[in-house]
Design a protein around this motif. Structure first.
Motif, PDB file in Angstrom:
ATOM      1  N   HIS A   1       0.724  -1.275  -0.156  1.00 22.41           N
ATOM      2  CA  HIS A   1       0.262   0.073   0.233  1.00 22.41           C
ATOM      3  C   HIS A   1       0.523   1.134  -0.284  1.00 22.41           C
ATOM      4  O   HIS A   1       0.687   2.618  -0.935  1.00 22.41           O
ATOM      5  CB  HIS A   1      -1.166   0.116   1.104  1.00 22.41           C
ATOM      6  N   GLU A   2       2.001   1.221   0.621  1.00 25.14           N
ATOM      7  CA  GLU A   2       2.572   2.073   0.568  1.00 25.14           C
ATOM      8  C   GLU A   2       3.759   2.549  -0.528  1.00 25.14           C
ATOM      9  O   GLU A   2       3.843   3.274  -0.653  1.00 25.14           O
ATOM     10  CB  GLU A   2       4.057   2.309   1.954  1.00 25.14           C
ATOM     11  N   GLN A   3       3.810   1.087  -1.139  1.00 21.49           N
ATOM     12  CA  GLN A   3       4.216   1.682  -2.497  1.00 21.49           C
ATOM     13  C   GLN A   3       3.152   2.271  -3.702  1.00 21.49           C
ATOM     14  O   GLN A   3       3.863   3.230  -4.232  1.00 21.49           O
ATOM     15  CB  GLN A   3       4.812   0.457  -3.273  1.00 21.49           C
ATOM     16  N   PHE A   4       2.007   1.580  -3.181  1.00 23.15           N
ATOM     17  CA  PHE A   4       0.494   2.370  -4.415  1.00 23.15           C
ATOM     18  C   PHE A   4       0.646   4.181  -3.607  1.00 23.15           C
ATOM     19  O   PHE A   4       0.853   4.184  -5.469  1.00 23.15           O
ATOM     20  CB  PHE A   4      -0.464   2.163  -3.964  1.00 23.15           C
ATOM     21  N   LYS A   5       0.289   4.905  -2.621  1.00 25.35           N
ATOM     22  CA  LYS A   5       1.248   5.903  -2.522  1.00 25.35           C
ATOM     23  C   LYS A   5       2.261   6.618  -2.756  1.00 25.35           C
ATOM     24  O   LYS A   5       1.753   7.559  -3.256  1.00 25.35           O
ATOM     25  CB  LYS A   5       0.469   6.318  -1.124  1.00 25.35           C
ATOM     26  N   ALA A   6       2.837   6.128  -2.867  1.00 23.88           N
ATOM     27  CA  ALA A   6       4.410   6.587  -3.624  1.00 23.88           C
ATOM     28  C   ALA A   6       4.263   7.212  -5.320  1.00 23.88           C
ATOM     29  O   ALA A   6       4.661   7.262  -5.860  1.00 23.88           O
ATOM     30  CB  ALA A   6       5.537   5.345  -3.378  1.00 23.88           C
ATOM     31  N   THR A   7       3.029   6.508  -5.802  1.00 28.28           N
ATOM     32  CA  THR A   7       2.582   6.343  -7.163  1.00 28.28           C
ATOM     33  C   THR A   7       1.905   7.251  -7.421  1.00 28.28           C
ATOM     34  O   THR A   7       1.671   7.786  -8.396  1.00 28.28           O
ATOM     35  CB  THR A   7       2.640   4.864  -7.848  1.00 28.28           C
ATOM     36  N   LEU A   8       1.174   7.948  -6.514  1.00 31.31           N
ATOM     37  CA  LEU A   8      -0.197   9.299  -6.978  1.00 31.31           C
ATOM     38  C   LEU A   8       0.366  10.595  -7.088  1.00 31.31           C
ATOM     39  O   LEU A   8       0.178  11.084  -8.330  1.00 31.31           O
ATOM     40  CB  LEU A   8      -0.389   9.200  -5.065  1.00 31.31           C
ATOM     41  N   PRO A   9       1.782  10.483  -6.730  1.00 30.26           N
ATOM     42  CA  PRO A   9       2.304  12.652  -7.207  1.00 30.26           C
ATOM     43  C   PRO A   9       2.616  12.232  -8.977  1.00 30.26           C
ATOM     44  O   PRO A   9       1.697  12.949  -9.860  1.00 30.26           O
ATOM     45  CB  PRO A   9       3.472  12.274  -6.709  1.00 30.26           C
ATOM     46  N   ASP A  10       2.525  11.036  -9.632  1.00 29.27           N
ATOM     47  CA  ASP A  10       3.031  10.779 -10.858  1.00 29.27           C
ATOM     48  C   ASP A  10       2.278  10.446 -11.524  1.00 29.27           C
ATOM     49  O   ASP A  10       1.399  11.352 -12.680  1.00 29.27           O
ATOM     50  CB  ASP A  10       3.975   9.641 -11.460  1.00 29.27           C
ATOM     51  N   ALA A  11       0.643  10.106 -11.086  1.00 27.76           N
ATOM     52  CA  ALA A  11      -0.681   9.600 -11.675  1.00 27.76           C
ATOM     53  C   ALA A  11      -1.366  10.887 -11.607  1.00 27.76           C
ATOM     54  O   ALA A  11      -2.024  11.298 -12.691  1.00 27.76           O
ATOM     55  CB  ALA A  11      -1.356   8.510 -10.395  1.00 27.76           C
ATOM     56  N   ASP A  12      -0.897  11.905 -10.952  1.00 29.90           N
ATOM     57  CA  ASP A  12      -1.360  13.203 -10.739  1.00 29.90           C
ATOM     58  C   ASP A  12      -1.430  14.156 -11.745  1.00 29.90           C
ATOM     59  O   ASP A  12      -1.799  14.896 -11.856  1.00 29.90           O
ATOM     60  CB  ASP A  12      -1.745  13.868  -9.180  1.00 29.90           C
ATOM     61  N   LYS A  13       0.510  13.930 -12.294  1.00 32.30           N
ATOM     62  CA  LYS A  13       1.078  14.614 -13.411  1.00 32.30           C
ATOM     63  C   LYS A  13      -0.062  14.214 -14.632  1.00 32.30           C
ATOM     64  O   LYS A  13      -0.455  15.038 -15.447  1.00 32.30           O
ATOM     65  CB  LYS A  13       2.584  14.343 -13.009  1.00 32.30           C
ATOM     66  N   GLU A  14       0.638  12.754 -14.732  1.00 30.87           N
ATOM     67  CA  GLU A  14      -0.542  12.410 -15.960  1.00 30.87           C
ATOM     68  C   GLU A  14      -2.406  12.795 -15.922  1.00 30.87           C
ATOM     69  O   GLU A  14      -2.445  12.971 -16.906  1.00 30.87           O
ATOM     70  CB  GLU A  14      -0.816  10.744 -15.360  1.00 30.87           C
ATOM     71  N   ARG A  15      -2.549  12.717 -14.598  1.00 27.73           N
ATOM     72  CA  ARG A  15      -4.137  13.499 -14.962  1.00 27.73           C
ATOM     73  C   ARG A  15      -3.985  14.752 -15.571  1.00 27.73           C
ATOM     74  O   ARG A  15      -5.032  15.328 -15.943  1.00 27.73           O
ATOM     75  CB  ARG A  15      -4.585  13.488 -13.181  1.00 27.73           C
ATOM     76  N   LEU A  16      -3.290  15.858 -15.212  1.00 25.26           N
ATOM     77  CA  LEU A  16      -2.937  16.875 -15.091  1.00 25.26           C
ATOM     78  C   LEU A  16      -2.889  17.586 -16.404  1.00 25.26           C
ATOM     79  O   LEU A  16      -2.898  18.184 -17.503  1.00 25.26           O
ATOM     80  CB  LEU A  16      -1.820  17.856 -13.955  1.00 25.26           C
ATOM     81  N   ALA A  17      -1.819  16.479 -16.803  1.00 28.43           N
ATOM     82  CA  ALA A  17      -1.999  16.426 -19.001  1.00 28.43           C
ATOM     83  C   ALA A  17      -2.780  16.175 -20.014  1.00 28.43           C
ATOM     84  O   ALA A  17      -3.226  16.434 -20.072  1.00 28.43           O
ATOM     85  CB  ALA A  17      -0.474  15.630 -18.970  1.00 28.43           C
ATOM     86  N   ILE A  18      -3.378  15.415 -18.791  1.00 25.31           N
ATOM     87  CA  ILE A  18      -4.652  14.589 -20.485  1.00 25.31           C
ATOM     88  C   ILE A  18      -5.281  14.878 -19.789  1.00 25.31           C
ATOM     89  O   ILE A  18      -6.451  16.693 -20.608  1.00 25.31           O
ATOM     90  CB  ILE A  18      -5.791  13.679 -18.839  1.00 25.31           C
ATOM     91  N   LEU A  19      -5.896  16.443 -18.745  1.00 24.78           N
ATOM     92  CA  LEU A  19      -6.549  17.685 -18.964  1.00 24.78           C
ATOM     93  C   LEU A  19      -6.104  18.779 -19.576  1.00 24.78           C
ATOM     94  O   LEU A  19      -6.736  19.603 -20.074  1.00 24.78           O
ATOM     95  CB  LEU A  19      -6.642  18.029 -16.914  1.00 24.78           C
ATOM     96  N   GLY A  20      -4.953  18.883 -19.504  1.00 19.86           N
ATOM     97  CA  GLY A  20      -4.264  19.899 -20.081  1.00 19.86           C
ATOM     98  C   GLY A  20      -4.646  19.642 -21.927  1.00 19.86           C
ATOM     99  O   GLY A  20      -4.932  20.626 -22.732  1.00 19.86           O
ATOM    100  N   ILE A  21      -4.533  18.037 -21.840  1.00 22.03           N
ATOM    101  CA  ILE A  21      -5.079  18.455 -23.496  1.00 22.03           C
ATOM    102  C   ILE A  21      -6.198  18.692 -23.922  1.00 22.03           C
ATOM    103  O   ILE A  21      -6.877  19.330 -25.050  1.00 22.03           O
ATOM    104  CB  ILE A  21      -4.772  16.438 -23.825  1.00 22.03           C
ATOM    105  N   HIS A  22      -7.139  18.307 -22.889  1.00 24.18           N
ATOM    106  CA  HIS A  22      -8.880  18.407 -22.976  1.00 24.18           C
ATOM    107  C   HIS A  22      -8.673  20.137 -23.235  1.00 24.18           C
ATOM    108  O   HIS A  22      -9.747  20.537 -23.961  1.00 24.18           O
ATOM    109  CB  HIS A  22      -9.462  18.025 -22.108  1.00 24.18           C
ATOM    110  N   ASN A  23      -8.189  21.152 -22.369  1.00 26.44           N
ATOM    111  CA  ASN A  23      -8.189  22.804 -22.038  1.00 26.44           C
ATOM    112  C   ASN A  23      -7.142  23.190 -23.373  1.00 26.44           C
ATOM    113  O   ASN A  23      -8.014  23.726 -24.123  1.00 26.44           O
ATOM    114  CB  ASN A  23      -7.201  23.094 -20.884  1.00 26.44           C
ATOM    115  N   GLU A  24      -6.258  22.258 -24.253  1.00 26.78           N
ATOM    116  CA  GLU A  24      -6.150  22.715 -25.412  1.00 26.78           C
ATOM    117  C   GLU A  24      -6.551  22.515 -26.586  1.00 26.78           C
ATOM    118  O   GLU A  24      -7.038  23.366 -27.124  1.00 26.78           O
ATOM    119  CB  GLU A  24      -4.274  21.661 -25.268  1.00 26.78           C
TER     120      GLU A  24
END
Length: 899
Positions: free
Chosen positions: A558-581
């Motif tokens: 579970h701790e290892q999963f939590k460590a991946t959350l920052p990268d996942a958040d970056k991916e989310r922001l990138a996807i939202l950025g495409i939609h914004n574009e």
């Protein structure tokens, strides 16, 4: 012997004419040395006639009628029951002397020394010598055999009189002269043995004549004792003649000796019957207890052998609780009953051996070995039942977990597939513009990507359904139906997808432009959306762990999963950025896109919503793992707590078992001391029971927590239970062995010194402390106790005979109890069938049968009825109505065990 002078005694039993002649001779005052002659003549005459009349004759003049020796020899034959030498029938003096000498020789052959008495004096009519001879005969044949507590004849007769008259007031027998003057002593003797003949309460001490005449008349009329004394002569004499009184009293002793024999015989029979009644009751008790125990085992085994599983966790846990109640409440009393049954059986067999009875053979199927075999079957059935229950609970727990996981994945998949078939069947490409066609093609490519991403979930759903089938899940039909529906739908989606692609590709040449940004958004949004859905599945996934290590592994993941959350958040922001574009391009170039992405249905709002949901599930997962970690720590404490107690109790039980073994071999002091020590030891063991109960409580907590292993101890609760039951049974058996030794010692009259000697000899040769002796050890033990058992054929035969007694089953070993039983038979007397038969014969008046009335008159009511109910009718030639066969009954007492 020379008779002494005695007071005058009036003749009572002489015929009238002889009495008158005798009185004439006494008209002159006799010389002192002749007084005892005159007072004893009528008494001795009556005494002789009481025996001679059995031969159909009598004497009239004691001085004359014995001169030829014929009636003298006849008198001796009657009173001795033996035949004398053939008498001489001649009338000459030599013939008479010969006959008298034969009589005197017979008297001398009985160990009587005749001082100064010769045949010539008797033949010549010497009254002094004749009376001295008669007194000698009376002493030898009427008084000498009377012995009470090893006293002399005279003292024995006096002691008998004192004992028989002790309960009567105004009677104090101290001698054979003045103690009898008031007549109450004679009346008391008669009343003691025949109370219906005399009303003793009406007699008065101040009326001796009435008392004496009453006693003399009753004795003559009802007891066949002739009158040998005169009441007036006794009252009128200061000191009545001792020899006359002794002669008369001895007649009472012999008259009542038959009653004494009957009383002794009745006591012996009562004793034998009481032993049989007690043994029969013990047999009945054993049979009932054995039947009840076997019936309980018969009912319990099918329950323990029932391995039909339940469909729900609750039902299986109820089965486990029922089994705990059985182990805690129902079985322990039956363990005690089984132990008590063996103790009762051993005690009964010991009593039967001690009373010279055959061993008890229980009914078929109720032997101790049968009960032990049944008990072994019970424990065999019980052995795997608890393990099966726990495995079933574990299986149901696993099934519930898989079923829940199946429902979650199936629900997610079904939610995803909802509307997909309708979408794939749309004909929207037929009226779409080129850009819309291209958009539809891209959208379809995104859908195929999404479809491929869901392939793993479909395979997982099918795998879970397969595992549920293999584990025999009770609701497998429902699971299979749902799984089949999902698989069929999946196949249909694949076919529809392929069909739509083919349609879109046919119109692809008509499409020129496609919005790459939308396509990129769709391609990145779909995997990210799948990742979030997978994350939500994992975060909501239930888990089962049994150790600290397992929960720590989940926590690490579970701790290892939590460590991946920052990268996942970056991916989310990138996807939202495409939609914004895209939005910017549409706004900038006024593209007619209607504000939607044609390639995906995943909106930024949905991505943000799922992302927020993932962020909410993370702390919930943290809390669930923390709680499970605390539960596993609690389980570990339970393991350590149980292990600490079990590691103390297990060795304690083993130590106590070894100590009992040593105590049973190295016993010191009296058997009572040993028994007291063992009972104190048993009490200390029983006082340890709360620790066992506490361990049972800890074990129940462990089972309730579903803890299946414990590395902190090698002892299981089953080991402790079996050890505890064996400990209780062993101490109870050891106590029973000592009780049986006490019973053997007391019943056989073995002294404590003999018992100690037997124990010391046995222990000396029991060098391996096994509690048994081999043949050679036993032989050496017997030799040490004084048995002459050599290596010659005679000694070998004697030793083989002894071994057949102490080792009837030929096991090759001799136990201490068998050794004690043998030594007790060697050193003590026992009643036999012949003795009981002789006792019945006395009660029957020397007949070959006994009547119902005789039994009820001579025995206590309950034992009389016991005999009547079991005696067969007598069928001999001299049988009378109501006659019973006591001979076969006496034999049966010692030849059968189930009268």
């Amino acid at each position: 012997m020379t008779p002494e002078l005695c007071p005058q005694t009036l003749p009572l039993l002489l015929p009238p004419e002889k009495y008158k002649g005798w009185m004439k001779k006494r008209t002159t005052k006799p010389e002192p040395q002749e007084e005892w002659h005159q007072c004893c003549v009528p008494t001795f005459t009556a005494w002789c006639n009481s025996h001679l009349r059995k031969a159909g004759t009598q004497i009239e003049n004691i001085e004359e009628d014995f001169r030829d020796g014929l009636k003298l020899m006849l008198l001796l034959e009657v009173i001795s029951g033996e035949r004398l030498a053939k008498p001489e029938r001649g009338k000459m003096r030599v013939h008479k002397i010969s006959n008298v000498n034969k009589a005197l020789d017979f008297i001398a052959s009985k160990g009587v020394k005749l001082v100064s008495i010769g045949a010539e004096e008797i033949v010549d009519g010497n009254v002094k010598m004749t009376l001295g001879m008669i007194w000698t005969i009376i002493l030898r044949f009427a008084i000498q055999d009377i012995s009470v507590e090893e006293t002399s004849a005279k003292e024995g007769l006096l002691l008998w009189c004192q004992r028989k008259t002790a309960p009567y007031k105004n009677v104090n027998i101290q001698n054979f002269h003045i103690s009898w003057k008031d007549g109450l002593g004679f009346c008391a003797l008669i009343h003691r043995h025949r109370p219906e003949l005399i009303d003793y309460g009406k007699l008065r001490k101040d009326d001796p004549l009435t008392n004496l005449n009453t006693a003399f008349d009753v004795a003559e009329k009802y007891l066949d004792i002739p009158k040998m004394l005169d009441a007036e002569d006794i009252v009128g004499t200061a000191r009545p003649d001792e020899k006359a009184i002794m002669t008369y009293v001895s007649s009472f002793y012999h008259a009542f000796s038959g009653a004494q024999k009957a009383e002794t015989a009745a006591n012996r029979i009562c004793k034998v019957l009481a032993v049989n009644q007690e043994n029969e009751q013990l047999m009945e008790d054993y049979e009932k207890l054995a039947s009840d125990l076997l019936e309980w085992i018969r009912r319990t085994i099918p329950w323990l052998e029932n391995r039909l599983p339940e469909n729900t966790m609750h039902a299986m846990q109820q089965k486990l609780e029922d089994f705990r109640d059985y182990r805690r409440l129902h079985k322990p009393p039956k363990v005690q009953e089984k132990c008590q049954l063996e103790i009762n059986f051993n005690t009964l067999q010991t009593k039967l051996r001690l009373s010279n009875r055959p061993a008890f053979m229980p009914s078929e199927g109720r032997m101790v070995s049968d009960i032990n075999n049944a008990w072994g079957c019970l424990e065999q059935a019980e052995k795997g039942y608890e393990e099966w229950l726990l495995n079933e609970i574990r299986r149901l727990e696993r099934l519930d977990h898989l079923a829940e996981k199946f429902r979650q994945k199936a629900s997610i998949h079904e939610a995803w597939t909802d509307g997909k078939e309708a979408m794939l069947r749309q004909k929207d490409y037929e009226t779409a513009t080129l850009s819309e066609i291209k958009a539809l093609l891209k959208k379809h490519e995104a859908f195929e990507s999404d479809l491929a991403a869901h392939q793993d979930r479909v395979e997982q759903i099918a795998a879970i359904a397969q595992e549920l089938n293999e584990l025999d899940y009770y609701d497998s039909p429902s699971v299979n139906s749902r799984c089949q529906k999902i698989c069929d739908q999946w196949d249909n989606l694949g076919a529809l997808t392929q069909k739509r692609r083919e349609a879109l590709e046919r119109t692809e040449k008509l499409l020129e432009t496609i919005d790459q940004l939308y396509l990129e958004y769709a391609k990145r949004a779909a995997p990210f959306n799948n990742w979030m859905e997978g994350a939500m599945e994992d975060l909501q996934d239930t888990f089962i762990v049994h150790t600290i290590e397992e929960i720590q592994g989940l926590t690490t993941a579970h701790e290892q999963f939590k460590a991946t959350l920052p990268d996942a958040d970056k991916e989310r922001l990138a996807i939202l950025g495409i939609h914004n574009e895209v939005s910017k391009i549409v706004q900038t170039y006024h593209v007619n896109m209607a504000g939607t992405n044609p390639y995906t249905t995943i909106t930024p709002q949905e991505i943000n919503g799922k992302w927020d949901h993932v962020r909410q599930l993370v702390p919930r997962r943290d809390q669930a793992l923390t709680e499970e970690h605390a539960r596993q720590q609690h389980n570990e404490r339970l393991r350590k707590q149980f292990g600490a107690q079990a590691n103390v109790i297990g060795p304690w039980i083993q130590t106590k078992m070894e100590e009992i073994g040593r105590i049973s071999i190295e016993m010191h002091g009296t058997l009572e001391d040993q028994l007291s020590h063992l009972r104190q030891y048993e009490k200390s063991i029983v006082n340890y029971k709360p620790k066992i109960d506490q361990l049972e409580g800890d074990h129940q907590l462990i089972q309730e927590a579903l803890i299946f292993d414990n590395k902190h101890t090698n002892y299981t609760m089953e080991h402790i239970r079996v050890g505890w039951e064996q400990l209780l049974t062993t101490i109870a058996r050891t106590i029973n062995e000592v009780e049986n030794q006490i019973l053997t010692r007391d019943a056989k009259g073995i002294s404590q010194e003999q018992m100690n000697e037997f124990r010391a000899s046995f222990n000396h040769f029991d060098r391996d402390h096994s509690g048994t002796l081999g043949p050679e050890e036993f032989k050496a033990c017997l030799i040490s106790l004084g048995y002459d058992i050599g290596n010659d054929p005679q000694g070998e035969a004697e030793f083989a005979r002894i071994m057949s007694i102490v080792d009837p089953n030929r096991l090759g070993v001799v136990t201490f109890q068998a050794f004690i039983d043998f030594m007790s038979r060697e050193t003590a007397d026992t009643d036999t069938a012949d003795q009981v038969m002789a006792s019945f014969k006395i009660l029957a008046g020397d007949k070959n049968y006994i009547t119902v009335d005789e039994l009820r008159r001579e025995l206590p009511p309950d034992q009389a009825e016991y005999c009547i109910a079991r005696m067969a009718p007598y069928t001999g030639p001299d049988a009378v109505p109501g006659a019973l066969d006591y001979m076969s009954f006496s034999t049966a007492l010692y030849g059968e065990s189930d009268l």
